[in-house]
Design a protein around this motif. Structure first.
Motif, PDB file in Angstrom:
ATOM      1  N   UNK A  23      33.654  35.947  36.046  1.00 34.24           N
ATOM      2  CA  UNK A  23      34.014  35.656  37.431  1.00 34.24           C
ATOM      3  C   UNK A  23      33.856  34.163  37.742  1.00 34.24           C
ATOM      4  N   UNK A  24      33.274  33.415  36.790  1.00 39.78           N
ATOM      5  CA  UNK A  24      33.046  31.981  36.988  1.00 39.78           C
ATOM      6  C   UNK A  24      34.105  31.177  36.240  1.00 39.78           C
ATOM      7  N   UNK A  25      34.775  30.255  36.918  1.00 36.77           N
ATOM      8  CA  UNK A  25      35.808  29.457  36.240  1.00 36.77           C
ATOM      9  C   UNK A  25      35.275  28.660  35.058  1.00 36.77           C
ATOM     10  N   UNK A  26      34.004  28.229  35.111  1.00 39.71           N
ATOM     11  CA  UNK A  26      33.446  27.467  33.994  1.00 39.71           C
ATOM     12  C   UNK A  26      33.404  28.312  32.727  1.00 39.71           C
ATOM     13  N   UNK A  27      32.970  29.557  32.850  1.00 40.67           N
ATOM     14  CA  UNK A  27      32.918  30.440  31.686  1.00 40.67           C
ATOM     15  C   UNK A  27      34.323  30.730  31.162  1.00 40.67           C
ATOM     16  N   UNK A  28      35.251  30.965  32.073  1.00 42.54           N
ATOM     17  CA  UNK A  28      36.628  31.255  31.669  1.00 42.54           C
ATOM     18  C   UNK A  28      37.256  30.063  30.958  1.00 42.54           C
ATOM     19  N   UNK A  38      30.162  45.588  35.013  1.00 46.35           N
ATOM     20  CA  UNK A  38      30.514  46.715  34.138  1.00 46.35           C
ATOM     21  C   UNK A  38      31.832  47.353  34.582  1.00 46.35           C
ATOM     22  N   UNK A  39      31.992  47.514  35.888  1.00 50.31           N
ATOM     23  CA  UNK A  39      33.183  48.174  36.406  1.00 50.31           C
ATOM     24  C   UNK A  39      34.448  47.327  36.280  1.00 50.31           C
ATOM     25  N   UNK A  40      34.297  46.024  36.139  1.00 49.70           N
ATOM     26  CA  UNK A  40      35.477  45.141  36.177  1.00 49.70           C
ATOM     27  C   UNK A  40      35.685  44.282  34.942  1.00 49.70           C
ATOM     28  N   UNK A  41      34.772  44.350  33.957  1.00 53.59           N
ATOM     29  CA  UNK A  41      34.880  43.415  32.825  1.00 53.59           C
ATOM     30  C   UNK A  41      36.200  43.601  32.064  1.00 53.59           C
ATOM     31  N   UNK A  42      36.616  44.850  31.913  1.00 54.62           N
ATOM     32  CA  UNK A  42      37.900  45.094  31.255  1.00 54.62           C
ATOM     33  C   UNK A  42      39.060  44.486  32.016  1.00 54.62           C
ATOM     34  N   UNK A  43      39.017  44.567  33.344  1.00 58.49           N
ATOM     35  CA  UNK A  43      40.058  43.946  34.165  1.00 58.49           C
ATOM     36  C   UNK A  43      40.059  42.430  33.990  1.00 58.49           C
ATOM     37  N   UNK A  44      38.863  41.839  34.004  1.00 50.04           N
ATOM     38  CA  UNK A  44      38.750  40.380  33.910  1.00 50.04           C
ATOM     39  C   UNK A  44      39.275  39.867  32.573  1.00 50.04           C
ATOM     40  N   UNK A  63      32.577  44.748  50.571  1.00 45.70           N
ATOM     41  CA  UNK A  63      32.220  43.646  49.678  1.00 45.70           C
ATOM     42  C   UNK A  63      33.459  42.820  49.338  1.00 45.70           C
ATOM     43  N   UNK A  64      33.280  41.522  49.244  1.00 46.96           N
ATOM     44  CA  UNK A  64      34.425  40.644  48.967  1.00 46.96           C
ATOM     45  C   UNK A  64      34.926  40.788  47.537  1.00 46.96           C
ATOM     46  N   UNK A  65      34.035  41.209  46.642  1.00 49.13           N
ATOM     47  CA  UNK A  65      34.434  41.408  45.242  1.00 49.13           C
ATOM     48  C   UNK A  65      34.721  42.885  45.036  1.00 49.13           C
ATOM     49  N   UNK A  66      35.966  43.176  44.685  1.00 48.95           N
ATOM     50  CA  UNK A  66      36.381  44.567  44.510  1.00 48.95           C
ATOM     51  C   UNK A  66      37.368  44.658  43.350  1.00 48.95           C
ATOM     52  N   UNK A  67      37.910  45.831  43.122  1.00 48.00           N
ATOM     53  CA  UNK A  67      38.783  46.041  41.963  1.00 48.00           C
ATOM     54  C   UNK A  67      40.073  45.225  42.055  1.00 48.00           C
ATOM     55  N   UNK A  68      40.698  45.200  43.217  1.00 46.14           N
ATOM     56  CA  UNK A  68      41.956  44.456  43.361  1.00 46.14           C
ATOM     57  C   UNK A  68      41.739  42.956  43.180  1.00 46.14           C
ATOM     58  N   UNK A  69      40.593  42.463  43.637  1.00 47.39           N
ATOM     59  CA  UNK A  69      40.269  41.041  43.450  1.00 47.39           C
ATOM     60  C   UNK A  69      40.053  40.743  41.970  1.00 47.39           C
ATOM     61  N   UNK A  70      39.272  41.580  41.291  1.00 50.34           N
ATOM     62  CA  UNK A  70      38.992  41.356  39.871  1.00 50.34           C
ATOM     63  C   UNK A  70      40.281  41.376  39.046  1.00 50.34           C
ATOM     64  N   UNK A  71      41.186  42.296  39.371  1.00 46.61           N
ATOM     65  CA  UNK A  71      42.433  42.415  38.614  1.00 46.61           C
ATOM     66  C   UNK A  71      43.446  41.348  38.982  1.00 46.61           C
ATOM     67  N   UNK A  72      43.200  40.641  40.089  1.00 47.88           N
ATOM     68  CA  UNK A  72      44.190  39.673  40.555  1.00 47.88           C
ATOM     69  C   UNK A  72      45.469  40.341  40.993  1.00 47.88           C
ATOM     70  N   UNK A  73      45.354  41.581  41.491  1.00 48.18           N
ATOM     71  CA  UNK A  73      46.545  42.358  41.847  1.00 48.18           C
ATOM     72  C   UNK A  73      47.256  41.745  43.052  1.00 48.18           C
ATOM     73  N   UNK A  74      48.557  41.568  42.908  1.00 44.70           N
ATOM     74  CA  UNK A  74      49.396  41.054  43.987  1.00 44.70           C
ATOM     75  C   UNK A  74      50.443  42.106  44.310  1.00 44.70           C
ATOM     76  N   UNK A  75      50.391  42.694  45.498  1.00 43.21           N
ATOM     77  CA  UNK A  75      51.325  43.769  45.831  1.00 43.21           C
ATOM     78  C   UNK A  75      52.784  43.350  45.655  1.00 43.21           C
ATOM     79  N   UNK A  76      53.580  44.283  45.143  1.00 44.65           N
ATOM     80  CA  UNK A  76      55.017  44.063  45.010  1.00 44.65           C
ATOM     81  C   UNK A  76      55.639  44.357  46.374  1.00 44.65           C
TER      82      UNK A  76
END
Length: 715
Positions: free
Chosen positions: A335-340, A388-394, A43-56
């Motif tokens: 996940x929607x820029x309008x809501x953010x 539910x799994x990603x709201x805290x990350x968002x 799936x294109x939406x996953x934990x790393x995407x939700x967190x915006x994680x960028x590898x060091x």
């Protein structure tokens, strides 16, 4: 007839093979010692995407090359009933750690879990504030499943009929070695999606695998210096005048204070929220916030993200919310820029722009009876489960972005996180209040890529209050959460002096804490972590059987002995908290000499010691050659322009080395290279004298040091 039966058998086998089909795993080396495996259609939406994680990337390169730590042939992937099945091999003597923020157990082998964001309900069953799908093996590798779904985990709990190492079936009637939980040689994961990506991290040691995982997340958070100071959260309906009076009381009594937390009453309406100041309690918000800033005190605001129909932003955000409510408040689809733009635009305009320094984001975890149900539809098309799994990350990511845009670091509280969130500047808390379990959670936080605070609220006795405060000081956030009780550090007069002493110690140790968080950021080393990750730490692999009535529980099993009440704090410190009603405790020291933090006296070497520290002290030990940089006992964290004296304490006799971190303590200029690590070296000569040095400050780099002195703690 035989021919018909054979045809039926063949058809059955064909249907089974169609339903459960082996999948090729596509492997990619993404960094030295880090491999990504892909199966099916992830799936294109996953934990790393939700967190915006960028590898060091550069830091991962520094971690060094390593060989793949498992047999790829023994890693199995299959698709069944629209779900992805993964299996990873296990050795017989392997122990597993991780699978999220657990509160009662450190050893996870043999567990059956559903990793599901939720409040902590008193059992380590996978439903917790940060159900990070990452586990670490005692064999020195890690595995992370990058899925924003509820994952079913069988952590060495299920025996395959035709497995590689199937144990012998035994007769329970006559064989005392019979087990209700026979040995399993695999970790099995069921992902409710037709594909998934996962990562394997090499060691060679377990801590190396943890470091690589954190660096894949972007490295651990580096808080502002003030975030490592002392924080007090005030009662729910406090007014501006009440808060100012409390700040004055801290000053008058000589207790340190860096940021103060306002609870729901700062808003005009809460549960659900308006995100607007209550003009009765806070008639001039900007003046109030700036008045505290001028005194060196930051303001942190409680909120949850559920929008009241009476909020000024309700009508504009409503089209970008889920079709179910929380406390009748609209749930923004973050996940929607309008809501953010609408939600965080309100926070920016009303709070951040006037100087509010951070947030406490509540109720983004569970309970099921008030959070949105799994039948909820969100306008983005993401499922309620994924939300539910990603709201805290968002909520962490997009609020942190507000501050990053201002080049201003923040540090706050949140009720939920998940894989990918190590770099986000938040500490997890909850409504549970068991001191012993809080320490176990602190230990497990190092396996989950999150921070956890064993906060103090109120206590049944002065002894409990002091013991809790001692633990709080040796944790990621030194916090009293008095939203209900109004408790103050001095609320228990008979231990007021001891509480003040330990609070001032927190401030003295800020150079050490700050350097250890810098290592979390740049190297991935958790500042608070399990003893199992410490070199030289060994426990006997004995199993113990708790007293059990076999008639009530005929399948009772002996369990592996765990160490869940002591932990490592930074590079050199071992912390062993005391709990109410216990005058003595045992401490397991790793191999190598260890010394008392307070006196420098020898404590032991790779042995189990029994200590009676008295009420005044929490047992803390320093490894041989340990260097602890100490500053003055300030009332507030130092400003970027401050130059401070530093006392460098040295323990034992082994040559010591320490990397002392420095930057401006507040901005993100360190991302552009505006920081330094200064090397401290100490050698103890035969005559007992120290030969000590600290590298010179680099030209053009931050330098907050004034006079530096060295002190041999071990005589």
């Amino acid at each position: 007839m035989n021919r018909i039966l054979k045809c039926i058998a063949c058809l059955t086998l064909l249907l089974f093979c169609t339903r459960l089909s082996a999948q090729e795993i596509k492997w990619e080396l993404v960094a030295p010692g880090v491999w990504k495996g892909s199966v099916g259609k992830p799936e294109s939406y996953n934990l790393l995407v939700a967190a915006g994680a960028k590898p060091a990337v550069e830091e991962l390169k520094t971690a060094g090359d390593a060989e793949f730590p498992l047999s790829k042939d023994e890693i199995v992937a299959k698709l069944t009933d629209g779900k992805t099945y993964l299996r990873f091999p296990l050795d017989k003597k392997e122990q597993l750690y991780g699978f999220g923020l657990n509160f009662q157990t450190v050893h996870q082998r043999g567990k059956i879990l559903q990793l599901h964001v939720d409040h902590y309900g008193g059992k380590d069953n996978g439903r917790t504030h940060a159900p990070t799908p990452f586990y670490v093996s005692s064999n020195g590798y890690g595995v992370f499943i990058n899925s924003a779904r509820y994952l079913n985990i069988y952590a060495g709990s299920a025996v395959k009929r035709d497995g590689k190492n199937v144990p012998e079936a035994k007769d329970r009637n006559t064989d005392k070695s019979w087990s209700s939980r026979p040995y399993s040689d695999g970790v099995e994961v069921l992902v409710p999606a037709e594909g998934v990506e996962f990562y394997v991290f090499a060691g060679p040691k377990p801590l190396d695998a943890v470091r690589r995982y954190n660096l894949l997340n972007g490295g651990g958070v580096l808080p502002p210096r003030w975030g490592l100071g002392f924080t007090q959260r005030v009662k729910t309906l406090y007014t501006a005048a009440d808060v100012e009076a409390e700040v004055k009381a801290f000053e008058d009594k000589g207790f340190p204070l860096d940021f103060i937390g306002l609870e729901p009453g700062w808003q005009s309406k809460a549960y659900p929220c308006t995100f607007e100041w209550d003009k009765g309690r806070y008639p001039e918000p900007a003046k109030f916030v700036n008045s505290l800033l001028n005194k060196g005190i930051r303001v942190n605001l409680w909120t949850n993200p559920y929008v009241s129909p009476q909020a000024s932003i309700y009508n504009s955000i409503k089209p970008f919310t889920g079709d179910h409510t929380v406390w009748l408040g609209a749930v923004p689809d973050l996940t929607m820029p309008q809501a953010r733009d609408i939600l965080f635009g309100q926070l920016k305009k009303s709070q951040v722009d006037i100087g509010v320094s951070g947030y406490k984001f509540d109720e983004v975890d569970g309970y099921d009876h008030y959070l949105w149900p799994d039948v909820t539809l969100f306008p983005s098309g993401h499922s309620a489960e994924q939300m539910r799994q990603t709201y805290g990350l968002l909520i962490q990511k997009y609020s942190a972005d507000l501050y990053h845009a201002r080049n201003q670091r923040t540090y706050g509280l949140v009720r939920a996180s998940n894989g990918g969130g190590a770099a986000l500047p938040y500490v997890i808390y909850n409504d549970y209040y068991n001191h012993e379990d809080f320490i176990t959670a602190l230990i497990n936080s190092g396996f989950a890529g999150v921070l956890w605070t064993p906060e103090a609220r109120a206590s049944k006795s002065e002894e409990e209050w002091l013991r809790r405060m001692q633990s709080v000081v040796f944790s990621p956030m030194a916090m009293i959460n008095a939203w209900s009780t109004g408790t103050k550090p001095w609320s228990y007069p008979n231990v007021e002096k001891q509480v003040k002493d330990i609070a001032l110690l927190r401030m003295q140790m800020m150079p050490y804490w700050y350097s250890e968080f810098a290592k979390y950021h740049f190297e991935g080393t958790p500042p608070f972590r399990a003893m199992n990750l410490e070199e030289g730490f060994q426990t006997e692999v004995k199993k113990e059987m708790k007293t059990t009535n076999l008639e009530e529980n005929p399948y009772a099993e002996a369990v592996s002995k765990e160490v869940k009440d002591q932990y490592m704090a930074g590079e050199y410190l071992l912390v062993a908290p005391m709990f109410t009603g216990k005058a003595t405790r045992t401490v397991i020291l790793p191999k190598g000499k260890w010394f008392d933090f307070y006196t420098g006296e020898y404590a032991g070497d790779g042995e189990v010691i029994t200590v009676t520290p008295g009420l005044d002290k929490i047992p803390v030990y320093v490894k041989d050659g340990g260097i602890i940089p100490m500053g003055p006992a300030l009332m507030h964290a130092p400003k970027p322009s401050d130059k401070l004296d530093l006392e460098i304490r040295y323990y034992g006799s082994k040559p010591g080395k320490y990397m002392l971190y420095d930057d401006d303590g507040e901005t993100f200029d360190y991302e552009k290279g505006a920081y330094s690590f200064r090397t401290i070296n100490v050698v103890k000569a035969a005559n007992g004298k120290l030969k000590a040095s600290i590298s010179a400050a680099e030209k053009g780099k931050p330098n907050t040091l004034n006079k530096v002195t060295f002190r041999a703690m071990t005589k």
